[in-house]
Design an enzyme around this catalytic site. Sequence first.
Site, short mmCIF file in Angstrom:
data_model
loop_
_atom_site.label_atom_id
_atom_site.label_comp_id
_atom_site.label_asym_id
_atom_site.label_seq_id
_atom_site.Cartn_x
_atom_site.Cartn_y
_atom_site.Cartn_z
CG PHE A 42 -2.23 -1.15 0.79
CD1 PHE A 42 -3.36 -0.50 1.03
CD2 PHE A 42 -2.02 -2.43 2.00
CE1 PHE A 42 -3.72 -1.81 0.54
CE2 PHE A 42 -2.44 -3.07 2.27
CZ PHE A 42 -4.08 -3.11 1.15
CG ASP A 43 0.61 5.71 -1.78
OD1 ASP A 43 2.25 6.14 -1.93
OD2 ASP A 43 0.02 7.13 -2.13
CG LEU A 44 1.94 5.06 4.37
CD1 LEU A 44 2.69 5.85 5.45
CD2 LEU A 44 0.08 4.74 5.19
CG ASP B 237 -3.07 8.76 -4.04
OD1 ASP B 237 -2.12 7.46 -3.13
OD2 ASP B 237 -3.06 10.02 -3.95
CB ILE C 83 -3.06 -0.56 -3.03
CG1 ILE C 83 -3.29 -1.87 -3.76
CG2 ILE C 83 -4.17 0.30 -3.02
CD1 ILE C 83 -4.89 -2.97 -2.07
#
Length: 216
Positions: free
Chosen positions: A7-9, A165, A163
Amino acid sequence: MNKTILFDLDGTLIDSTSAILESFDASFKIHNKPTPSHEKIKSLIGHTLDDMFLALGVMPELVNSYFLAYKEHYHGIYLAQTTLLPYAKEAIVEASKFAKLGIVTTKGSAMLENLLKNLGIFSYFKAIVGRQDVIKPKPDAEPINTALSRLNMLDKKHLAFMIGDTPIDTMAAKNAQITPLSLLCGYSNYEILSQTNDKIFTNPLEAVIFAKNFKE
């Protein structure tokens, strides 16, 4: 577990927008310069701070000074001004049932443990890769490969997902030869994301469910 989810943050699991904008404002004010447009700053989130300051017109020789001013202000407010995005906790819990989990971010490495503990999600992640953990940040493959190595999952890239954005996350995933899953809950829109990825979801839980149902 054969699958890995990284995951990105910012814009993926967390919202720290107010802390980021306030810290940029403080940095420019300390240097007696007009504060940049908040929309411009938000469009750059996902890049390293150094690259963000350069894109905002700071001279290269002054970037470190701006960076230090930002860091000093941010460290005083980031815990209070960071929250989990909708469906983030649900996504993490669901993902932990079938995959090994990691964080891959351009945020400073030193703050990540405190941040994740404050949000109640630290224990879910067995690999946390921040800016100081690598030489080349996203979109280079190094951060993703570092996380996969720490999880002992480098040999299962065909079952690994990133994942995020922004297109930076997509490019990093492609450079590392894993599957990018893009989100609309952060700092990019469908038009931007669709230029580099066709797997686009509203929130991280939707992306996790896609990864769960993915077949070899």
